[in-house]
Design a protein around this motif. Structure first.
Motif, mmCIF file in Angstrom:
data_model
loop_
_atom_site.group_PDB
_atom_site.id
_atom_site.type_symbol
_atom_site.label_atom_id
_atom_site.label_comp_id
_atom_site.label_asym_id
_atom_site.label_seq_id
_atom_site.Cartn_x
_atom_site.Cartn_y
_atom_site.Cartn_z
ATOM 1 N N PHE B 202 4.748 -1.593 7.826
ATOM 2 C CA PHE B 202 4.190 -2.705 8.197
ATOM 3 C C PHE B 202 4.690 -3.137 9.607
ATOM 4 O O PHE B 202 6.070 -2.939 9.980
ATOM 5 C CB PHE B 202 4.393 -3.913 7.187
ATOM 6 N N ARG B 391 3.886 -7.397 -0.295
ATOM 7 C CA ARG B 391 2.647 -6.291 0.140
ATOM 8 C C ARG B 391 2.890 -5.107 -1.024
ATOM 9 O O ARG B 391 2.177 -4.550 -1.243
ATOM 10 C CB ARG B 391 2.807 -5.954 1.526
ATOM 11 N N ASP B 777 -4.147 -1.402 4.303
ATOM 12 C CA ASP B 777 -3.373 -2.241 5.192
ATOM 13 C C ASP B 777 -4.095 -2.733 6.503
ATOM 14 O O ASP B 777 -5.135 -2.028 6.838
ATOM 15 C CB ASP B 777 -2.002 -1.570 5.752
#
Lengths: 157, 817
Positions: B202, B391, B777
């Motif tokens: 991320f 997440r 994502d």
């Protein structure tokens, strides 16, 4: 230098100014009206909002010479005879300010919004304040303050 | 002191009351004292000349034209000031071998980011100073710039050639080595065969705190104590650092933080602008002001976040977590700022969040680049960690085909398991994740929204609905000094308060916390009014001036209430104890028979009594005091917390995504935060609202974008998208109060909660809305373009279409690594 004469918060003032001087600089530097503040240099934030002949303007976007002969009201002239304006009172009641830096501009814009539209919907309030940035409140309580000042029902939380 | 501790916390009912703020009157009428409002006789003004290049040698600076301009007093370069300008400090070297470039306020030979100061022009007016700054002629020799943090790790281009490497420090915590858990690599290896392993990378976008009041500093060098007024969160740390680096005795420095217009971590820095104003004002012997423009603020005040997070989560097939491995790369920018690498390191204790994780590994590599320096921004390390873990919990749920809330429930610490020592070594005192979640789901209408999502999915509606969850915790109340010491932080974490009982009945309180919008004057008055049994209106809170509140460690890290509030309680209790013998003397009773309640000392079993204000009056005249007693009942206290506090909450976000345009609309946002006992619910709700919007803005709008020459493209509010009222919705905000056990008020801190929790809730909602297109994502900020590309890229079978940047040239390299 150019001589300008105007009314600011009910008082007649006259000054020599450089033609390039902004209204906000005139208010702050020449008149000591430091209630009106500068938050950006691109006219995005609205912190410097005042009323020019009864309508809101971003005073960083007006030259002082353009205010010749006009009536300017700043946050410092909004309360009358020690009585807060209903919008000022509503900002206090609804906790619509935290650091308070955007507050003068936000209140002046809210007053103008309500002058144009005395019973705005939440959506109309949000769009009407789009030109004024606040970094603290998330706008939640500012919306409620404007609703309150307009005499409308306010949703809880 | 024992008697007063037995009193109920809310004797006069101030605590818990939604008092309107004392601060408001001056703020809504324009009588505020911002630093830029300060005018001193003979005051001069300063403007900065800043480097347009990210990395360059300064070949020469010609100041002659500027010096000749109207009303210019002088022009200074780094060569002119030399060592007299002092140096900027890093208070938290995270490892003993951390590479820390020397940070001069104004370098003489080389600039390391675009926006660094190379000359300072002093003139009689601000306009003349700025005009003359345009006349300074600087010749640069451009150097290759290290811009992308992943590329910078290869050390092919050095941000600071003399350091030999861009790698500043590697900080590691491993649960097997620390004895707090198992070996994470073993857990991951086992899960690869018998369980499930989720691996993601991320991006934490680079953000700008963007407080509304631009930074401003006024230095008055006249008189014996030199005064610095500054728009700062940290007047006490600023004074300490000025003394430590400029050779001026601390006792001769007074720092005042007048009204300060927001900070969010952005004003906890000690800055080049402050150091130069200090140095040059003293050199000229004249008051001097520097106020930055918004563009200067966005370019040169520190930025926040900016990490890559490589995360590996291991679990059994039933969803039970077995291990979590975190590998961070964090961009420090050009210099190691005051907290610097300590910001991502705070995340080391928070990636495990509310979950029982048997094996854990956290490693953070900090990197120097030729970009604006990076430091704390609201949440500081904890939002990044919360984003990563929350997440991942959604991704794990998807891998397992479970409801994301069910996976969380399976792994979180149950309310009957507190106190609980986590795998990162913190002891959580209290919490009730079940109750907060239940309340949030009911208020949100979780089941109905899931049903609507299903309907839209089945009908192939153009507008898809997503639901995002974030069940977060944070560590607040920075911090127990011994913990900071063990982490090599350069200072303690205590806070100070003093109470002066004035002769006329009012109570003057000083606090070392330094508010800039938080409402301390109101909330702290409530605490003192309750404790001393005096009217709320009689209490005056003074702060933000080192000559008034001489001792303190300032405001950041949600510490003012949990640490500073506790210091107030301790000082008030000392006042009561000192007043008791006076009351006994005046009432002609034995001190052991004196009771104190609701502001009155009384003799047990009688109707005799005397108010604390009357005792203060008697002490002032000092005509009739106990033999040998010092005529004062004033007291101060310094409180060092024994532990952090751990607020938590459940945040739920519903977002609509237009699958044809990528446009996102927030539909509903509900949060239930357990922040312990609440002093003022109005102020608490305000903190949550504002925090939510900053977190949501990270997910949707804000991004500090540099071009391939290292120039900040989003250097004005035209391009750096602070959300407006029209971009936001109203929020459904609730509080719960499981009192903290780490302080007597039972408070936990709330300043950062909304920001920490909301970002993953929003991104989880967006990914949830479009997951059926194969999306797992979307890089923040989730702009309509990125959402659209994610939907369409994956539909076309692209390998990794979802991490594309809005400006592909900007970090194309980073995506491949």
């Amino acid at each position: 230098m150019t001589r300008i004469s105007l009314t600011v918060d009910g008082a007649s003032v006259s000054e020599d100014v450089e033609p390039r001087m902004l209204l906000v600089q005139f208010l702050r530097e020449k008149l000591g009206k430091t209630g009106t503040v500068v938050g950006c240099d691109t006219s995005n934030c609205g912190a410097c909002t005042v009323h020019l002949d009864g309508h809101s303007v971003k005073s960083c976007n007006v030259l002082a010479v353009q205010a010749e002969g006009s009536e300017v009201t700043t946050i410092e002239g909004l309360a009358r005879d020690g009585e807060l304006h209903p919008v000022q009172q509503a900002f206090h009641e609804c906790h619509a300010l935290q650091c308070g830096y955007c507050t003068p501009g936000m209140i002046m814009q809210s007053v103008d919004l309500l002058n144009d539209n005395p019973k705005p919907t939440e959506e109309e309030i949000r769009v009407g304040l789009e030109g004024n940035l606040c970094r603290c409140t998330g706008y939640h309580n500012i919306v409620r303050a404007v609703q309150t000042a307009s005499g409308q029902e306010v949703n809880a939380s | 002191m024992t008697v007063t501790e037995d009193r109920p916390a809310a004797a006069t009912g101030e605590i818990g009351r939604d008092r309107r703020r004392k601060e408001d009157q001056r703020l809504i009428t324009g009588r505020t004292r911002w630093t830029d409002n300060i005018q001193l006789t003979g005051m001069l003004h300063m403007a900065m000349v800043r480097s347009p290049f990210a990395h360059a040698k300064i070949v020469s600076i010609d100041t002659s034209a500027a010096k000749a301009a109207t009303n210019v007093v002088d022009v200074y370069t780094g060569a002119d000031l030399g060592e007299s300008q002092g140096v900027l400090i890093n208070a938290w070297p995270i490892t003993p071998d951390q590479k820390t470039p020397v940070h001069l306020p104004m370098p003489a030979d080389r600039v390391a980011f675009a926006g660094e100061i190379v000359a300072a022009v002093v003139a009689r007016t601000a306009a003349e100073a700025r005009d003359a700054a345009e006349l300074v002629d600087v010749e640069y020799e451009e150097l290759p710039a290290a811009l992308d943090m992943k590329e910078a790790l290869r050390d092919e281009v050095l941000a600071h050639p003399d350091l030999g490497s861009n790698k500043s420090a590697l900080w590691v915590f491993d649960s097997a080595e620390a004895g707090t858990g198992g070996n994470v690599d073993d857990a991951i290896a086992a899960a690869r065969t018998d369980g499930v392993v989720v691996e993601r990378e991320f991006r934490q976008n680079r953000l700008i705190p963007a407080f509304m009041e631009p930074r401003s500093t006024v230095v008055d060098p006249t008189g014996e104590q030199n005064v610095m007024y500054s728009a700062t969160q940290v007047p006490h740390i600023l004074r300490f650092a000025l003394a430590a680096t400029t050779g001026v005795p601390e006792s001769k420095i007074r720092v005042v933080a007048p009204d300060v217009g927001g900070g969010f971590g952005g004003k906890l820095q000690v800055t080049p602008e402050e150091w130069l104003t200090w140095c040059i004002a003293r050199r000229l012997g004249k008051p001097l002001k520097y106020t930055e423009t918004r563009s200067e603020s966005l370019m040169a005040a520190h930025h926040g976040r900016d990490q890559w997070q490589k995360l590996t989560m291991a679990a059994d097939k039933d969803g039970t977590l077995t291990g979590f491995k975190i590998e961070l790369t964090a961009d420090l920018g050009a210099y190691v700022a005051v907290v610097g690498g300590g910001v991502p390191v705070l995340g080391a204790f928070m990636f495990n969040a509310i979950y029982k994780i048997p094996a854990y590994h956290f490693a953070c590599q900090t990197v120097l680049t030729n970009k604006t320096w990076v430091d704390a921004y609201r949440g500081a390390g904890r939002p990044e960690a919360t984003f990563g873990v929350e997440r991942m919990m959604d991704e794990l749920a998807h891998e397992l085909g479970m409801d994301p809330m069910e996976v969380r429930r399976k792994n979180w610490i149950r309310h009957d398991e507190f106190p609980y020592t986590t795998v990162s070594g913190l002891e959580y005192d209290t919490g009730n994740y079940e109750a907060a979640t239940e309340e949030a789901m009911a208020s949100f209408g979780y089941d109905e929204l899931r049903a609507e999502q299903q309907r839209r999915r089945e009908s192939g509606d153009r507008v898809q609905l997503g639901i995002g969850i974030s069940t977060f915790t944070e560590m607040c109340g920075l911090a127990p000094s011994r913990v900071l010491g063990s982490l090599d932080y350069g200072a303690g974490g205590w806070e100070n308060a003093s109470i002066r009982m004035l002769a006329t009945g009012s109570v003057e309180v000083t606090t070392g916390a330094s508010a800039h919008g938080q409402g301390h004057e109101t909330a702290f008055s409530q605490i003192v009014a309750d404790r001393l049994g005096v009217p709320f209106e009689s209490v005056e809170i003074l702060h933000g001036d080192t000559q008034v509140a001489s001792k303190g460690l300032d405001t950041y890290g949600s510490r003012s209430l949990t640490v500073g509030g506790e210091a107030l309680v301790k000082a008030a209790d000392k006042v009561i104890e000192k007043a008791k013998p006076v009351a006994a003397h005046l009432l002609e009773a034995n001190v052991d028979d004196i009771e104190f309640e609701a502001g009155t000392f009384s003799v047990r079993g009688t109707d005799q009594g005397i108010s604390i204000a009357d005792v203060a009056g008697a002490v002032f005249v000092a005509h009739n005091l106990p033999e040998g007693m010092e005529p004062s009942i004033d007291a101060d206290a310094t409180y060092d917390p024994v532990n952090f506090s751990f607020p938590h909450g459940t945040h739920l976000c519903a977002a609509e995504v237009d699958t044809e345009t990528g446009a996102i609309k927030l539909r509903k946002y509900t949060c239930v935060d357990d922040i312990g006992n609440v002093i003022n619910p109005l102020i608490v709700a305000g903190q949550v609202h504002g925090g939510l919007v900053q977190g949501i803005a990270q997910a949707l709008f804000e991004d500090a974008v540099f071009d391939d020459a290292g120039t900040l493209v989003s250097a004005s509010f035209v391009d750096y998208l602070v959300p407006t009222a029209a971009d936001m919705i109203s929020f459904d905000v609730h509080h719960r109060s499981t009192p903290s056990l780490t302080n007597t008020l039972g408070t936990k801190g709330v300043g950062e909660a909304g920001t920490i929790a909301s970002t993953p809730a929003v991104v989880n909602a967006i990914v949830d809305a479009v997951r059926h297109f194969g999306v797992n994502d979307i890089v923040m900020p989730c702009t309509p373009e990125r959402v659209w590309r994610a939907i369409n890229g994956s539909g076309a079978g692209g390998a990794d279409p979802t991490t594309g940047d809005a400006m592909p040239h900007f970090d194309a390299e980073g995506e491949q690594a």
